[in-house]
Design a protein around this motif. Sequence first.
Motif, short mmCIF file in Angstrom:
data_model
loop_
_atom_site.label_atom_id
_atom_site.label_comp_id
_atom_site.label_asym_id
_atom_site.label_seq_id
_atom_site.Cartn_x
_atom_site.Cartn_y
_atom_site.Cartn_z
N HIS A 1 27.55 34.45 13.57
CA HIS A 1 27.04 33.77 12.38
C HIS A 1 27.95 33.77 10.93
O HIS A 1 28.44 35.12 11.00
CB HIS A 1 25.55 34.09 11.93
CG HIS A 1 24.78 33.81 13.04
ND1 HIS A 1 23.91 32.89 13.01
CD2 HIS A 1 24.41 34.65 14.27
CE1 HIS A 1 23.04 32.77 14.06
NE2 HIS A 1 23.57 33.63 14.90
N ASP B 1 23.39 33.36 7.98
CA ASP B 1 23.07 34.68 7.54
C ASP B 1 24.14 35.55 7.85
O ASP B 1 23.87 36.84 8.05
CB ASP B 1 21.69 35.01 7.78
CG ASP B 1 21.29 34.89 9.47
OD1 ASP B 1 22.21 34.27 10.22
OD2 ASP B 1 20.43 35.35 9.85
N HIS C 1 22.77 29.39 12.31
CA HIS C 1 21.15 28.70 12.26
C HIS C 1 21.14 27.55 11.49
O HIS C 1 21.39 27.26 10.35
CB HIS C 1 20.25 29.77 11.50
CG HIS C 1 20.33 30.95 11.86
ND1 HIS C 1 19.74 31.31 13.42
CD2 HIS C 1 20.69 32.35 11.74
CE1 HIS C 1 19.81 32.72 13.70
NE2 HIS C 1 20.44 33.24 12.67
N HIS D 1 26.59 39.19 13.34
CA HIS D 1 26.10 38.83 11.76
C HIS D 1 27.21 39.58 10.58
O HIS D 1 27.11 39.13 9.52
CB HIS D 1 24.81 39.14 11.66
CG HIS D 1 23.86 38.18 12.29
ND1 HIS D 1 23.64 38.11 13.24
CD2 HIS D 1 23.16 37.10 11.51
CE1 HIS D 1 22.56 37.10 13.95
NE2 HIS D 1 22.28 36.61 12.72
#
Length: 274
Positions: free
Chosen positions: A10, A15, A40, A248
């Motif tokens: 991501h 995020d 996302h 992330h």
Amino acid sequence: MEYRADLHCHSTFSDGQLTPSELLYLAKKVGLSGISITDHDSIAAYTEELFDLSNELNIDLLTGVEISSAIKEETVHILGYGFDHKSRELKDFLARVQNKRYERNISILKKLASLNISIDETELYGDARFSHSSIGRPHIAQIMVEKGYVKDYKSAFNLYLKDGGNCYEVGEKFLPTEIIDFLHKCKAKAILAHPQQITKKKVLDALLEMNFDGLEAYYGKMMLHQEARWVRLANKKGWLITGGSDFHGETKAFVDLGSSWISKEIFDQIRSAK
Ligand code: AMP
Ligand code: ZN
Ligand code: FE
Ligand code: FE
């Protein structure tokens, strides 16, 4: 070094903490040969500049996205790979998913407000740091920390936002079949993401009967015996086997970029299947 491609991470467009180009530089540093950035509900990471950089760094860049869907109360993440990043159709569809996300975020803020945790809509949507992001619980959690309502990010989830938590809200989501059909319309592969996260057996059984092209058998720091189960299932169904770290950044510090990966052979299958 052997070919490794991490197909799940991501960027700041959802995020993650790194920008898409920072992800490519990190991929290079950790010795990856291929990557897909799967934000996302957003494909904003995919610009001409990013493809230029991937050529410069000699990293195979596969277009990807992680779309949220749900069956009843259970969230199901679906990975889409290999679409045309300029597709107007796909961008319009993701805008519809974003609208649903917006409504859901507002309901979460209302639930928080009823517990005297007051975050205004403009604090979330007017925050310049998030202005290009697919906004969701992680961003709400960050504001809760900054406003002193919780001591850290993890507590925001544990006390309020986690699935089934006090202020959780599943929201109105598309059905998995709708997402799969849409991805197929965009000539993309539809892959069931991290199937081990599905909690209800009935939901998993239903998903395994759907028209997916594959499943994510290698994920983050899953144990080998867990991976084997999904590899077997995918082979039985004749599905593609994908894998990735779900990196992330600091917020999920226990997974590193490249901690899960697939080979050149699988990468090419995913890129060119059908
Ligand atoms: P959303 O798309 O708004 O439902 O947010 C999902 C994201 O929230 C996930 O990708 C994780 O980054 C984060 N998340 C979900 N559950 C937790 C949890 N229990 N602890 C920390 N982060 C979480
Ligand atoms: Zn995430
Ligand atoms: Fe996910
Ligand atoms: Fe993810």
